[in-house]
Enzyme design. Structure first.
Site, PDB file in Angstrom:
ATOM      1  CD1 TRP A   1      -3.086  -1.137   0.694  1.00  0.00           C
ATOM      2  CD2 TRP A   1      -1.667  -2.421   1.831  1.00  0.00           C
ATOM      3  NE1 TRP A   1      -3.688  -2.347   0.887  1.00  0.00           N
ATOM      4  CE2 TRP A   1      -2.851  -3.163   1.576  1.00  0.00           C
ATOM      5  CE3 TRP A   1      -0.639  -3.031   2.536  1.00  0.00           C
ATOM      6  CZ2 TRP A   1      -3.014  -4.472   2.000  1.00  0.00           C
ATOM      7  CZ3 TRP A   1      -0.810  -4.336   2.955  1.00  0.00           C
ATOM      8  CH2 TRP A   1      -1.979  -5.045   2.686  1.00  0.00           C
TER       9      TRP A   1
ATOM     10  CB  ALA B   1     -12.621  -9.851   5.111  1.00  0.00           C
TER      11      ALA B   1
ATOM     12  CG  HIS C   1      -6.922  -1.279   3.299  1.00  0.00           C
ATOM     13  ND1 HIS C   1      -6.129  -2.369   3.339  1.00  0.00           N
ATOM     14  CD2 HIS C   1      -6.759  -0.683   4.505  1.00  0.00           C
ATOM     15  CE1 HIS C   1      -5.529  -2.461   4.505  1.00  0.00           C
ATOM     16  NE2 HIS C   1      -5.881  -1.452   5.231  1.00  0.00           N
TER      17      HIS C   1
ATOM     18  NE  ARG D   1      -4.192   1.316  -1.441  1.00  0.00           N
ATOM     19  CZ  ARG D   1      -4.591   0.151  -1.955  1.00  0.00           C
ATOM     20  NH1 ARG D   1      -4.109  -0.255  -3.094  1.00  0.00           N
ATOM     21  NH2 ARG D   1      -5.462  -0.586  -1.313  1.00  0.00           N
TER      22      ARG D   1
ATOM     23  CD  GLN E   1     -10.325  -1.147  -0.958  1.00  0.00           C
ATOM     24  OE1 GLN E   1     -10.422  -1.038   0.264  1.00  0.00           O
ATOM     25  NE2 GLN E   1      -9.316  -1.751  -1.530  1.00  0.00           N
TER      26      GLN E   1
ATOM     27  CB  VAL F   1      -7.620 -12.933   3.818  1.00  0.00           C
ATOM     28  CG1 VAL F   1      -8.734 -11.971   4.160  1.00  0.00           C
ATOM     29  CG2 VAL F   1      -6.792 -12.426   2.663  1.00  0.00           C
TER      30      VAL F   1
END
Lengths: 359, 819
Positions: free
Chosen positions: A170, A327, A184, A210, A224, A281
């Protein structure tokens, strides 16, 4: 009125009736010649008005001999009704004539209509509405993010410790007080896990930032939609099914997730799943769809997602042995661009009405 | 990252059978995206090895020779001017009808009266290097026994290859995949090939011993430090095979020593660094320590780096000689005269490397690998491979014992894996045979071999496997990591999708979002166009709106100065976009609903953050007309829709500083009617200067409302009024009042009449004749609606009500009815 007061003489019934008949003749002659509504009104006033001739005649009834009064009054009133009836018929006739004339006039139906003063809703908002609607129907609630958040919520709570190389994924802006214009919408994940008792079903649509140079496909400001689902017994395949259900609703076609890439069925959106990497994740995957771009089919990444990492669940106060979940965080801009085949992401912030009015 | 499939195949028992496209697809589905496939070297197929059998002088040209060259079939006569050819050499030969790599067609050609049947090639002609001083001598590069006359050099020099460009991003957690050996292991697993790890044994035995000593001071930042000295090296250009191997994956050749360190890194992932031993301070002591705050180091890229006491350095007795794991120092760099090399193969703390590299703004191939977490078990293999290659390409002998300091040695990691988790967490099944294959192929071994599950036990709820994780897989730490390995190799899309079960409870509806969405729809219905503008603003934009950007949250790393702050109002951006649209559109309204950021205010929901209220801002512009009332109508209708009653008040001094871009006499503060301390926002006409700054010639009205206040005040308490059955009567009245009184004051006065059955007062117009003007007066026409709920009002009653109102106006404001 002077006339009434002065005429004291006694009228004869014959002359009264003669007057009525004369009036009747005059009336019909005049009615026949009526061509317009104005004329109709004139005639109505002339014959039926309070001070009109019929009225005057009626007011003389009291001057007739007593035995003739009832008869004379009756005759005069019948005549009045007759006049009214006749005028009403004439009115209908005139109106019908006017209507026929109106209907006979041809208009050019190909001339553009008169544009009402309408505004427009930004395409990204329209798609946000649509996405919110789909997920709300599926049982998700909508949560707004902080647009400036701290390091903990943006990274640390998401299994991205300071100095972890994953942070390089990021390009992050920093404010003077060491906060972050969120990179995000996953920045809300920890708060959601802490504050909502499972089952948790939430989406977070929001603006993200970003630190990367802008070109046709990159923007420093974009949108997002984060999603979080946590409950007992939630699996990887539940995630695929749920997001497939979303895509089916969004693109309005059936989505074949696990099927052959080389399917012939034209109504289905074909998807493909590739591995990816996000520290929050495990495993991280990317759902891709096959979409026509120009005159070739291309695989486009649409939803990065994955089962929530046990460390993230723990950090959110949930026992990963009891709860599991998934997610995702997809780009709204990307969904809009794919749907409308837009080629330049910069149009979204260009503020040009000629672009915006098209949606 | 570029990966050579020829290189990969060194680690596979079978050649890759899939087409490059199929292989790329498989890699994309199980490991990482393949961004490109490049086929290289096909243009070398027609260049073959020829053996020089005879060399004669050219009859007329003294500079030329006539060579007889065997191409494996026949002998050819070739005219050649190169000084370095000798009988017995094997050289690149290109025959008539074939092309050079750059596409030049070679034909039979008479040179100074002798026919030449082809051409011998230099490195430069072959685009394999810069050397044009002579013909490339293949026998110098490859043992003659391995070269058959007529063999293509594409094959001999391994020039023909397929290069895959793979995406690094999905490999952030896979240190092992930043090397060919790592990718080879993956390819073997996903293509049912077998990974073949060469049992490497190059023994590092010194012939003599030079002085060297290494001390690791900061052991927590240096897991392992291995080093050997190699003496009498001959620094020169690398052999062709090495140069081309590096070139194919995008690495430039420097010299044999540097190339070898790069080669080993690309091969096994272990970064190496070579110091010039003779340039180390005299006592030849090396320290691995944190830098002093004042120390500096000129790195090999020529830049002087300011070090600080968080950065790990390699130092000799006097000074730092390298930023550990990031870049070496210029002063101890290998050069053409280097005789003795101190070769380092180490393993440093990944987080410290990353922090240092970020602070110095210096990313290198080494730091990229270290920060992912390289395998400390690899350092010796790196040294052995490099020493072997140095011996064969640069000569030299090992002149030190192996130095190997290993403070960070760890027990091998173990993960308990419950087989039932495959179904519990993934939601599908993977056959037992496949699980065994995948784990085995990835070198994840059961601690106890007998533990490999048998058919009966697979899937039973309590079956556990104790797995030993290979040291190169530092990313595998928990059970879920094992599940990921199984799922990705099995193929994520080979699982059948399911839907979670849930009850029928309706989800909570977020009232804030609901209202926000209503606001947007309302403004759209009122004819405004929604725009999105950047949250980032700069001094220029704010100056144009006469605002001070210093009041805004500042970024420390903006994209550019004009995006250096985060806005605290949406108005400047709206003006900017209005200006842009006025070029092509005559009359329009814009709005934006977006957050702003308050530098000096804390957010109520999270006090650690700056307040981030959502704002509703709009703008109306166009021709001639004064747009204030259009904007006001929009605001009024919007707020009425949420049953919010407001009052428009004159700006006070504080307001003027908040909205300096407005004309004070044509602007208002919008407050709640019930609690006038609650300010909802401002509305007004933009002043001339600001319009000039934005190049707007038309009049512009703007408004900005704080959504948070709208949300607090909004309600759906509609108080329903039954309709009266009796006729309503309208009466228009024109009052002449002094022009200091506002419309609101007139209405307040009329309302004080408390006239029964007066149901509505509506504004009609304002009129100022020249005559009235001279008297400082104005005329306002209003329309009264009078209606009773009990009976039809008589003329007398109506007159009484009107008189009452006229009297009230006369009493309060000295108002007269206009004649």
């Amino acid at each position: 009125m002077a006339l009434q007061n002065n005429e004291q003489k006694v009228l004869s019934i014959d002359s009264f009736i003669a007057s009525l008949e004369e009036l009747q003749q005059l009336f019909y002659k005049e009615v026949e010649s009526i061509k317009s509504l104005t004329k109709l009104d004139e005639v109505r006033v002339k014959y039926l008005g309070r001070k009109a001739r019929l009225g005057n005649l009626l007011s003389t009834v009291k001057d007739l001999p007593v035995e003739n009064r009832k008869d004379a009054g009756g005759k005069a009133n019948r005549l009045k009704n007759e006049f009214e009836q006749s005028l009403n018929n004439k009115l209908v006739e005139i109106n019908r004539n006017l209507a026929n004339k109106e209907a006979g006039k041809e208009i050019d139906v190909t001339i553009p209509g008169i544009e009402p003063q309408m505004g427009s809703i930004h395409p990204l908002t329209q798609i946000r509405f649509k996405v919110e609607d789909i997920f709300q129907r599926m049982g998700f609630e909508v949560i707004e993010p902080f647009e400036i958040d701290n390091d903990y919520n943006t990274f640390t709570a998401l299994n991205i410790p300071e100095d972890h190389p994953a942070r390089d994924m990021w390009d992050t802006f920093w404010t003077e007080d060491r906060n972050i214009p969120i990179t995000h919408t996953s920045s809300m994940q920890n708060r959601i896990l802490k504050n909502i008792k499972p089952p948790i079903r939430a989406i977070v649509p929001g603006k993200c930032f970003r630190n990367e140079a802008t070109d046709a496909s990159h923007e420093h400001t974009f949108y997002q939609v984060e999603g979080v689902y946590v409950d007992k017994g939630i699996t990887f395949t539940d995630m695929i099914g749920t997001l497939q259900e979303f895509l089916r609703n969004y693109f309005g076609k059936d989505v074949e997730m696990a099927a052959s890439i080389f399917s012939d069925d034209k109504d289905k959106i074909e998807t493909r799943i590739q591995p990816s990497f996000f520290p929050f994740v495990e495993p991280a995957i990317e759902i891709m769809i096959k979409w026509r771009v120009g005159d070739e089919d291309r695989w486009l990444e649409v939803i990065p997602c994955g089962p929530i990492h046990p460390s993230v669940l723990k950090e959110g106060g949930l026992d990963p042995e009891v709860y599991s979940g998934f997610a995702w965080g997809f780009g709204l801009d990307r969904l809009v661009m794919i749907k409308y085949q837009l080629e330049d992401i910069r149009n979204f912030h260009g503020g040009d009405l000629r672009f915006l009015k098209q949606f | 990252m570029k990966i050579s499939l020829k290189w990969i195949e060194q680690y596979l028992t079978e050649p890759i059978k899939l087409s490059p496209e199929e292989l790329a697809d498989r890699i994309s589905l199980s490991l990482t995206e393949v961004n490109g496939i490049e086929r290289v070297g096909a243009n070398y197929r027609q260049i073959i090895a020829g053996e020089i059998l005879k060399i004669e002088d050219h009859p007329t040209n003294r500079k030329l020779h006539i060579a007889t060259v065997n191409d494996g079939v026949s002998n050819l006569t070739i005219i050649c001017g190169a000084p370095n050819i000798e009988v017995g050499q094997k050289v690149p030969l290109i025959k008539p009808g074939s092309q050079l790599p750059d596409g030049t067609l070679i034909e039979k050609k008479e040179i100074s009266g002798v026919m030449s049947e082809g051409m011998l090639c230099s490195e430069k002609e072959l685009m394999l290097g810069d050397d044009h001083s002579g013909i490339l001598i293949l026998t110098d590069e490859i043992p003659a026994s391995k070269i058959n006359n007529g063999d293509s050099i594409a094959k001999l020099l391994q020039l023909e290859d397929i290069i895959l460009e793979i995406e690094n991003k999905a490999l952030t957690h896979r240190p092992d995949c930043f090397s060919h050996i790592g990718i080879a292991r993956e390819i073997a697993t996903i293509t049912d090939n077998t990974f073949k790890n060469e049992q490497y044994s190059y023994t590092l035995i010194p012939t003599e011993k030079k002085e060297i000593a290494v001390k690791v001071i900061d052991e927590d930042l240096c897991q392992r430090y291995s080093m050997i000295l190699i003496n009498d090296v001959n620094i020169k250009r690398s052999p062709i095979w090495l140069r081309t191997k590096l070139a194919k994956v995008g690495v430039n050749s420097v010299n044999n020593i540097v190339d070898i360190t790069n080669y080993v890194m690309l091969d096994i992932g272990q970064p190496l660094h070579a110091f010039d031993y003779d340039k180390l301070s005299e006592n030849k002591k090396i320290f691995i320590r944190k830098a002093e705050r004042t120390e500096k180091l000129k790195t090999i890229d020529g830049k002087v780096r300011d070090l600080d006491n968080t950065m790990l350095v390699i130092a000799d007795y006097n000074d730092p000689i390298a930023v550990a794991g990031v870049m070496g120092g210029l002063d101890t760099e290998i050069d053409d005269n280097t005789k003795t090399v101190a070769l380092e193969s180490a393993n440093f703390d990944r987080y410290n490397i990353r922090k240092t590299s970020a602070k110095l703004g210096l990313r290198t191939e080494a730091s990229t690998r270290y920060e992912k977490g390289q395998d400390p078990e690899n350092t010796l293999l790196g040294l052995e491979k490099a020493a072997d290659l140095i011996a064969s390409t640069a000569g030299g002998e090992i002149v030190s014992d192996l130095i190997d300091i290993y403070p960070g040695k760890k027990e091998s990691k173990k993960i308990t894996f419950r087989l039932n988790q495959v179904n519990r967490k993934l939601g599908g099944e993977i056959a037992k045979k496949e699980i065994v294959y995948i784990l085995d192929s990835l070198e994840i071994k059961p601690v106890n071999e007998e533990q490999v599950p048998d058919m009966e036990n697979y899937g039973s709820t309590d079956y556990k496997l104790e797995l030993e994780i290979p040291t190169f897989r530092q990313d595998l730490t928990i059970e879920e990591d094992i599940l990921e390995e199984l799922a990705r190799i099995h193929g994520f899309q080979n699982f059948k999708p399911t839907l979670p079960e849930r009850d029928l409870r309706a989800p909570n509806v977020n009232q804030r979002v609901l209202l926000k969405n209503k606001v947007i729809k309302r403004l759209y219905e009122e004819g405004l166009h929604e725009i999105y503008t950047y949250a980032f603003v700069g001094k220029d934009l704010y100056d144009k709106a006469e605002l001070n950007v210093d009041n805004c949250v500042k970024l420390i790393n903006p994209l550019s100065p004009d995006l250096g702050y985060m806005r605290d109002t949406l108005i400047p951006n709206l003006l900017d976009k209005a200006s842009l649209n006025l070029v092509h559109t005559q009359h329009f309204g814009l709005f934006e609903v977006s957050k702003v950021y308050k530098k000096d205010k804390k957010d109520k929901r999270d006090e650690s953050l700056p307040a981030q209220p959502l704002m509703i801002s709009g703008l109306v512009t166009g021709d001639e007309k004064d747009y204030f009332y259009s904007a006001k109508g929009i605001v009024e209708t919007l707020l009425q829709g949420f049953s919010i009653e407001v009052e428009f008040q004159e700006l006070d001094e504080k307001d003027k500083s908040i909205v300096p871009y407005l004309i004070p006499l044509q602007s208002a503060k919008i407050v709640n009617k019930i609690n006038k301390d609650i300010v909802l926002g401002h509305i007004g006409n933009i002043n001339w200067d600001v319009r000039q700054n934005f190049s707007i010639e038309k009049k512009v009205a703007v408004f900005e409302l704080n959504f948070e206040q709208v949300y607090n005040l909004a309600n759906e308490n509609i108080s329903y009024q039954p309709l009266s059955k009796y006729q309503a009567v309208n009466r228009d009245l024109s009052f002449v009042i002094e022009d200091k009184y506002s419309y609101r004051e007139l209405i307040n006065a009329l309302n004080e009449a408390n006239a029964k059955d007066l149901v509505k007062i509506a504004y009609k117009d304002e009129y100022i004749s020249d005559e009235l003007k001279t008297q400082s007066k104005k005329s306002i026409t209003i329309s009264l609606t009078i209606q009773s709920y009990t009976h039809t009002l008589t003329e007398e009653e109506i007159t009484e009500i009107v008189n009452k109102i006229v009297t009230a106006a006369s009493d309060k404001l000295n108002a007269e009815l206009r004649k």
